[in-house]
Enzyme design. Structure first.
Site, PDB file in Angstrom:
ATOM      1  N   HIS A 186      -7.802   8.090  17.594  1.00 24.58           N
ATOM      2  CA  HIS A 186      -7.313   8.664  16.331  1.00 24.58           C
ATOM      3  C   HIS A 186      -8.526   8.891  15.434  1.00 24.58           C
ATOM      4  O   HIS A 186      -8.877   8.058  14.590  1.00 24.58           O
ATOM      5  CB  HIS A 186      -6.302   7.739  15.642  1.00 24.58           C
TER       6      HIS A 186
ATOM      7  N   GLY B   3       0.815  -1.218   0.000  1.00 20.04           N
ATOM      8  CA  GLY B   3       0.000   0.000   0.000  1.00 20.04           C
ATOM      9  C   GLY B   3       0.846   1.264   0.000  1.00 20.04           C
ATOM     10  O   GLY B   3       2.078   1.220  -0.001  1.00 20.04           O
TER      11      GLY B   3
ATOM     12  N   ASP C  24      -1.330  12.630  14.904  1.00 20.63           N
ATOM     13  CA  ASP C  24      -2.096  13.732  15.512  1.00 20.63           C
ATOM     14  C   ASP C  24      -1.156  14.619  16.344  1.00 20.63           C
ATOM     15  O   ASP C  24      -1.251  15.841  16.326  1.00 20.63           O
ATOM     16  CB  ASP C  24      -3.206  13.167  16.400  1.00 20.63           C
TER      17      ASP C  24
ATOM     18  N   ARG D 242     -20.391   2.530   9.495  1.00 21.85           N
ATOM     19  CA  ARG D 242     -19.268   2.455  10.443  1.00 21.85           C
ATOM     20  C   ARG D 242     -19.184   1.068  11.097  1.00 21.85           C
ATOM     21  O   ARG D 242     -18.118   0.501  11.270  1.00 21.85           O
ATOM     22  CB  ARG D 242     -19.468   3.547  11.492  1.00 21.85           C
TER      23      ARG D 242
ATOM     24  N   ASN E  15     -12.918  -5.040   9.797  1.00 21.12           N
ATOM     25  CA  ASN E  15     -11.572  -4.948  10.368  1.00 21.12           C
ATOM     26  C   ASN E  15     -11.405  -5.885  11.553  1.00 21.12           C
ATOM     27  O   ASN E  15     -10.323  -6.412  11.779  1.00 21.12           O
ATOM     28  CB  ASN E  15     -11.257  -3.510  10.737  1.00 21.12           C
TER      29      ASN E  15
ATOM     30  N   GLN F 104      -4.904 -11.590  12.957  1.00 22.10           N
ATOM     31  CA  GLN F 104      -3.514 -11.125  13.104  1.00 22.10           C
ATOM     32  C   GLN F 104      -3.073 -11.127  14.572  1.00 22.10           C
ATOM     33  O   GLN F 104      -1.919 -11.428  14.878  1.00 22.10           O
ATOM     34  CB  GLN F 104      -3.357  -9.748  12.452  1.00 22.10           C
TER      35      GLN F 104
HETATM   36  P1  NAD Z   1      -3.647   1.392   0.902  1.00 21.56           P
HETATM   37  O1  NAD Z   1      -5.018   1.019   0.473  1.00 21.56           O
HETATM   38  O2  NAD Z   1      -2.751   2.129  -0.033  1.00 21.56           O
HETATM   39  O3  NAD Z   1      -2.862   0.074   1.344  1.00 21.56           O
HETATM   40  C1  NAD Z   1      -3.408  -0.875   2.195  1.00 21.56           C
HETATM   41  C2  NAD Z   1      -2.727  -2.180   1.900  1.00 21.56           C
HETATM   42  O4  NAD Z   1      -3.185  -3.110   2.885  1.00 21.56           O
HETATM   43  C3  NAD Z   1      -3.098  -2.755   0.530  1.00 21.56           C
HETATM   44  O5  NAD Z   1      -1.924  -3.175  -0.130  1.00 21.56           O
HETATM   45  C4  NAD Z   1      -4.008  -3.930   0.873  1.00 21.56           C
HETATM   46  O6  NAD Z   1      -3.917  -4.990  -0.067  1.00 21.56           O
HETATM   47  C5  NAD Z   1      -3.453  -4.324   2.235  1.00 21.56           C
HETATM   48  N1  NAD Z   1      -4.359  -5.128   3.062  1.00 21.56           N
HETATM   49  C6  NAD Z   1      -5.699  -5.031   3.181  1.00 21.56           C
HETATM   50  N2  NAD Z   1      -6.158  -5.972   4.004  1.00 21.56           N
HETATM   51  C7  NAD Z   1      -5.086  -6.655   4.439  1.00 21.56           C
HETATM   52  C8  NAD Z   1      -4.914  -7.756   5.310  1.00 21.56           C
HETATM   53  N3  NAD Z   1      -5.966  -8.361   5.884  1.00 21.56           N
HETATM   54  N4  NAD Z   1      -3.656  -8.204   5.541  1.00 21.56           N
HETATM   55  C9  NAD Z   1      -2.609  -7.624   4.948  1.00 21.56           C
HETATM   56  N5  NAD Z   1      -2.701  -6.596   4.107  1.00 21.56           N
HETATM   57  C10 NAD Z   1      -3.928  -6.115   3.851  1.00 21.56           C
HETATM   58  O7  NAD Z   1      -3.831   2.168   2.276  1.00 21.56           O
HETATM   59  P2  NAD Z   1      -2.793   3.121   3.025  1.00 21.56           P
HETATM   60  O8  NAD Z   1      -2.948   4.499   2.509  1.00 21.56           O
HETATM   61  O9  NAD Z   1      -1.456   2.479   3.037  1.00 21.56           O
HETATM   62  O10 NAD Z   1      -3.436   3.139   4.501  1.00 21.56           O
HETATM   63  C11 NAD Z   1      -3.491   1.971   5.267  1.00 21.56           C
HETATM   64  C12 NAD Z   1      -4.327   2.186   6.521  1.00 21.56           C
HETATM   65  O11 NAD Z   1      -3.741   3.175   7.353  1.00 21.56           O
HETATM   66  C13 NAD Z   1      -5.761   2.679   6.255  1.00 21.56           C
HETATM   67  O12 NAD Z   1      -6.621   1.993   7.146  1.00 21.56           O
HETATM   68  C14 NAD Z   1      -5.704   4.148   6.620  1.00 21.56           C
HETATM   69  O13 NAD Z   1      -6.967   4.654   6.973  1.00 21.56           O
HETATM   70  C15 NAD Z   1      -4.756   4.077   7.796  1.00 21.56           C
HETATM   71  N6  NAD Z   1      -4.130   5.347   8.224  1.00 21.56           N
HETATM   72  C16 NAD Z   1      -3.958   5.519   9.560  1.00 21.56           C
HETATM   73  C17 NAD Z   1      -3.354   6.670  10.025  1.00 21.56           C
HETATM   74  C18 NAD Z   1      -3.143   6.876  11.508  1.00 21.56           C
HETATM   75  O14 NAD Z   1      -2.672   7.970  11.882  1.00 21.56           O
HETATM   76  N7  NAD Z   1      -3.426   5.933  12.377  1.00 21.56           N
HETATM   77  C19 NAD Z   1      -2.931   7.647   9.116  1.00 21.56           C
HETATM   78  C20 NAD Z   1      -3.109   7.430   7.756  1.00 21.56           C
HETATM   79  C21 NAD Z   1      -3.724   6.257   7.299  1.00 21.56           C
HETATM   80  C1  LMR Z   2      -5.307  10.415   8.746  1.00 19.90           C
HETATM   81  O1  LMR Z   2      -5.433  10.841   9.894  1.00 19.90           O
HETATM   82  O2  LMR Z   2      -4.655  11.007   7.868  1.00 19.90           O
HETATM   83  C2  LMR Z   2      -6.015   9.127   8.350  1.00 19.90           C
HETATM   84  O3  LMR Z   2      -6.341   8.397   9.495  1.00 19.90           O
HETATM   85  C3  LMR Z   2      -7.208   9.415   7.520  1.00 19.90           C
HETATM   86  C4  LMR Z   2      -7.877   8.163   6.998  1.00 19.90           C
HETATM   87  O4  LMR Z   2      -9.129   8.090   7.125  1.00 19.90           O
HETATM   88  O5  LMR Z   2      -7.189   7.283   6.455  1.00 19.90           O
END
Ligand code: NAD
Ligand code: LMR
Length: 326
Positions: free
Chosen positions: A187, A14, A159, A98, A105, A112
């Site tokens: 978050h 990803g 954040d 939601r 998830n 996992q």
């Molecule tokens: P993305 O869609 O580019 O990549 C996600 C990857 O995860 C993909 O390659 C997908 O095939 C893989 N995937 C999905 N289900 C899976 C599983 N069960 N096991 C292994 N791999 C799996 O997304 P991204 O932009 O890389 O974001 C990933 C996650 O991070 C999203 O949930 C996004 O909302 C979250 N995120 C969190 C924060 C934070 O601050 N906590 C910030 C930004 C994004």
């Molecule tokens: C962020 O804070 O940038 C992400 O959690 C947003 C999102 O929904 O992936």
């Protein structure tokens, strides 16, 4: 030469993965003298893309990259892992409620969590990035009864970093001068970034900024809705800044913070009246590979209101996924 550390990363194909893996392999996370073995997990249909990322990692000829594994099996990816960064998650699709998102998830993070329980190093440090990060981390923690709950954390560092930059810009001071910032809760837009205790060069930030309306009407909404603003502007969610925050989070947990406060989503120990076990953002200091909640902070009425709002949201998320935990 030190023995390599096994770092598992999920969602490796990803966009966050693409920003994260190269920095781990170059030593920015665990240190410039610490070899790593990358154990990359993604879905079966993403394996070709993972191979492409591995080809690029090879082409960097990183001296610290001691090996790589690609797999679609969590039991293989987490085998002996000492650090596990759980990025892959099910994104919200059109029309998805939601509750559906939490359940989809839930299915991923129970599997996992169990794989970590059964195969990871007994001291593995787990960071959940994939959203909803706090509740996904809670599910993984509850699915790993043989590991210490303290080994499971959720990412609130983005954040925290966002709040640092907003404060620095408002105060006209460098980001590096800011100390003692706290971010409480989930978050999500309900998180509460709290600069009441923060200092810049020994001066209290609250008195330096001295603008309650800015705090309430500009700062908190800006930090809380930053993720959505980035999605709106980029058409994609934050990736490089999210990967950077993940590096910061593990770096500090591993190496310590020298007394400086950082924010981590961790299972509450009941501090500040937050129900025990809830995966909640707290200000912590890290030392000797462990973290400690900063204690003794006064909670005024406004702060308590904000902390309860984000707590309530987390309790609702937890209630929605409890049936999945059996
Ligand atoms: P993305 O869609 O580019 O990549 C996600 C990857 O995860 C993909 O390659 C997908 O095939 C893989 N995937 C999905 N289900 C899976 C599983 N069960 N096991 C292994 N791999 C799996 O997304 P991204 O932009 O890389 O974001 C990933 C996650 O991070 C999203 O949930 C996004 O909302 C979250 N995120 C969190 C924060 C934070 O601050 N906590 C910030 C930004 C994004
Ligand atoms: C962020 O804070 O940038 C992400 O959690 C947003 C999102 O929904 O992936």
């Amino acid at each position: 030469m030190k023995a390599p550390v096994r770092v598992a990363v999920t969602g490796a194909a990803g966009q966050i993965g693409y920003s994260l893996l190269f920095r781990i392999a170059s030593g920015e996370m665990l240190g410039k003298d610490q070899p790593v073995i990358l154990q990359l997990l993604d879905l079966p249909q993403a394996q070709t893309a993972v191979k492409g990322v591995m080809m690029e990692l090879e082409d960097c000829a990183f001296p610290l990259l001691a090996g790589m594994v690609a797999t679609d099996d969590p039991n293989v990816a987490f085998k002996d892992a000492q650090v596990a960064i759980l990025v892959g998650a099910r994104p919200r699709s059109k029309g998805m409620e939601r509750k559906d998102l939490l359940e989809a998830n839930g299915a991923i993070f129970t599997v996992q969590g169990k794989a970590l329980n059964d195969h990871a190093d007994r001291k593995v440090k787990v960071l959940v990035v994939g959203n909803p990060a706090n509740t996904n981390a809670y599910i993984a923690m509850k699915s790993a009864p043989d590991l210490n709950p303290r080994q499971f954390t959720a990412m609130l560092r983005l954040d925290h970093n966002r709040a640092l930059s907003q404060i620095a810009a408002k105060a006209g001071k460098p980001v590096a001068a800011i100390r003692q910032l706290a971010v409480w809760g989930n978050h999500s837009p309900t998180m509460y970034a709290d600069y009441r205790f923060a200092t810049i060069d020994g001066q209290n930030v609250k008195s330096l900024i001295n603008d309650e309306a800015w705090n309430r009407d500009v700062f908190l909404p800006t930090v809380g809705k930053r993720g959505a603003a980035i999605i709106e502007a980029r058409g994609l969610s934050s990736a490089a800044s999210a990967a950077n925050a993940a590096i910061d989070h593990i770096h500090d947990w591993w190496h310590g913070t020298n007394g400086e406060w950082v924010t981590m989503g961790i299972p509450s120990d009941g501090s500040y009246g937050i129900p025990e076990g809830l995966m909640y953002g707290f200000p912590v200091v890290c030392e000797n590979g462990d973290y400690k909640i900063v204690q003794g902070l006064a909670i005024d009425e406004f702060s308590r209101e904000r902390m309860t709002l984000t707590q309530n949201e987390l309790e609702e998320e937890r209630a929605a996924i409890l049936p999945l935990l059996g």
